[in-house]
Write a protein that holds these residues in place. Structure first.
Motif, PDB file in Angstrom:
ATOM      1  N   ASP A   1       0.839  -1.210   0.000  1.00 33.63           N
ATOM      2  CA  ASP A   1       0.000   0.000   0.000  1.00 33.63           C
ATOM      3  C   ASP A   1       0.869   1.253   0.000  1.00 33.63           C
ATOM      4  O   ASP A   1       0.608   2.207  -0.749  1.00 33.63           O
ATOM      5  CB  ASP A   1      -0.929   0.010   1.212  1.00 33.63           C
TER       6      ASP A   1
ATOM      7  N   SER B   1       2.398   1.769  -3.443  1.00 35.27           N
ATOM      8  CA  SER B   1       1.445   2.345  -4.398  1.00 35.27           C
ATOM      9  C   SER B   1       1.275   3.838  -4.176  1.00 35.27           C
ATOM     10  O   SER B   1       1.251   4.624  -5.128  1.00 35.27           O
ATOM     11  CB  SER B   1       0.088   1.635  -4.290  1.00 35.27           C
ATOM     12  N   GLN B   2       1.150   4.244  -2.907  1.00 32.19           N
ATOM     13  CA  GLN B   2       1.005   5.661  -2.577  1.00 32.19           C
ATOM     14  C   GLN B   2       2.244   6.453  -2.991  1.00 32.19           C
ATOM     15  O   GLN B   2       2.153   7.565  -3.533  1.00 32.19           O
ATOM     16  CB  GLN B   2       0.765   5.822  -1.072  1.00 32.19           C
TER      17      GLN B   2
ATOM     18  N   MET C   1       2.298   6.845  -6.819  1.00 33.71           N
ATOM     19  CA  MET C   1       1.275   7.803  -7.250  1.00 33.71           C
ATOM     20  C   MET C   1       1.730   9.231  -6.985  1.00 33.71           C
ATOM     21  O   MET C   1       1.546  10.129  -7.824  1.00 33.71           O
ATOM     22  CB  MET C   1      -0.049   7.521  -6.529  1.00 33.71           C
TER      23      MET C   1
ATOM     24  N   THR D   1       8.083   1.748 -15.038  1.00 30.90           N
ATOM     25  CA  THR D   1       6.781   1.128 -14.775  1.00 30.90           C
ATOM     26  C   THR D   1       6.875  -0.392 -14.838  1.00 30.90           C
ATOM     27  O   THR D   1       6.346  -1.104 -13.973  1.00 30.90           O
ATOM     28  CB  THR D   1       5.736   1.624 -15.793  1.00 30.90           C
TER      29      THR D   1
ATOM     30  N   LYS E   1       6.817  -5.298  -7.531  1.00 30.02           N
ATOM     31  CA  LYS E   1       5.555  -5.465  -6.794  1.00 30.02           C
ATOM     32  C   LYS E   1       5.093  -6.918  -6.835  1.00 30.02           C
ATOM     33  O   LYS E   1       4.643  -7.467  -5.822  1.00 30.02           O
ATOM     34  CB  LYS E   1       4.497  -4.555  -7.407  1.00 30.02           C
TER      35      LYS E   1
END
Length: 305
Positions: free
Chosen positions: A266, A269-270, A273, A286, A293
């Protein structure tokens, strides 16, 4: 003389037959005859290339004529430079007609003339890089493209063309890591990025790109599940590039190392972003981040067993 390309090709084929018999060798120079054949092939190529009269524009047929001319130069006259030039013309025309396999074959023959026959590696390096681009962008043969880029880099480096060799080695490392089939490919990519850093630091060139190289090394080390090595890379980067020690690339790597150590998907991901809002993640990052991941998800599943 007829302007029909078919007639010109027929005449060229006759002229390109080896001269035999003592009498004919006395009254006719084989070299002159072969030169005439080359001229006829090129005349036919130009008609196909431009379109004339009843002949429609046809790049593939024009390319074929240049290849035939090149073969005569190579096999019958041992004129390696002219052969290479004609092979390259054939390559360009096949490429224009999107016949990429034929284009690659012609380009490889031209490169062989420059390298094996004439030893002109610097001249060949430009076309070797083009070959890599066709393999990468048109045929999506990334493994072969990586090899081609590396060889082009080696040839540029032999001529002390550091900037051009760096460009090739970067393409090699990027493709090798994206298409890695095992850890060794990742180690080789890391080594190449490290070499790029050393070369640029020694010459004080492209220092703006070094932050990205360090980030790539750190990401590949995380992909190799070696967060300790990634931390060492980050510390080295901050030491070598002290003026940029607080740059977004190093902040991102530090945060990703933390995410990996904590196995916190989590937070990862944050973090991504947040970074992407200010600096768009490119395709290479990417792809590698997705692989990292996936490895973390795999670790979570293993812990549950």
């Amino acid at each position: 003389m007829s302007t029909s390309p078919e007639k010109l090709i027929q005449q060229a084929q006759e002229k390109s037959k080896p001269v035999t018999g003592f009498f004919w060798k006395i009254i006719s120079s084989p070299e002159d005859q072969y030169e005439e054949a080359i001229d006829l092939y090129i005349q036919a190529a130009k008609i196909y290339r431009l379109g004339s009269g009843s002949s429609k524009q046809d790049y593939s047929k024009a390319a074929f004529c240049y290849i035939q001319a090149a073969d005569v130069c190579l096999d019958l006259l041992q004129n390696f430079n002219e052969a290479a030039v004609n092979f390259i013309e054939g390559y360009k025309l096949y490429k224009m007609d999107q016949e990429f396999s034929s284009a690659i074959e012609a380009l490889k023959k031209g490169i062989e003339c420059f390298t094996v026959k004439m030893g002109q590696f610097r001249r060949a390096a430009n076309y070797q890089f083009e070959l890599g681009e066709v393999l990468e962008l048109q045929l999506q043969d990334y493994k072969e493209a990586a090899k081609v880029y590396k060889m082009a880099g080696d040839w540029y480096l032999q001529d002390n063309a550091l900037q051009l060799s760096n460009k090739c080695y970067l393409k090699y490392a990027d493709l090798l890591s994206l298409q890695s089939k095992g850890n060794q490919d990742l180690f080789d990519a890391i080594k190449t990025y490290q070499t790029l850093i050393e070369n640029n630091l020694a010459k004080n060139t492209n220092t703006w790109s070094l932050k990205d190289y360090y980030l790539k090394i750190g990401l590949l080390q995380l992909l190799l599940t070696d967060n300790v090595a990634a931390e060492r890379t980050l510390n080295e980067a901050k030491q070598k590039l002290s003026d940029d020690k607080d740059c977004k690339e190093f902040q991102l790597l530090a945060k990703l190392i933390e995410c990996y150590q904590e196995q916190d998907l989590d937070l990862m991901s944050q973090t991504l972003m947040q970074f992407d809002k200010f600096q768009k993640l490119d395709n290479w990052k990417t792809t590698i981040l997705l692989k990292i991941k996936e490895s973390m998800i795999g670790n979570d599943e293993d812990d549950l067993l």
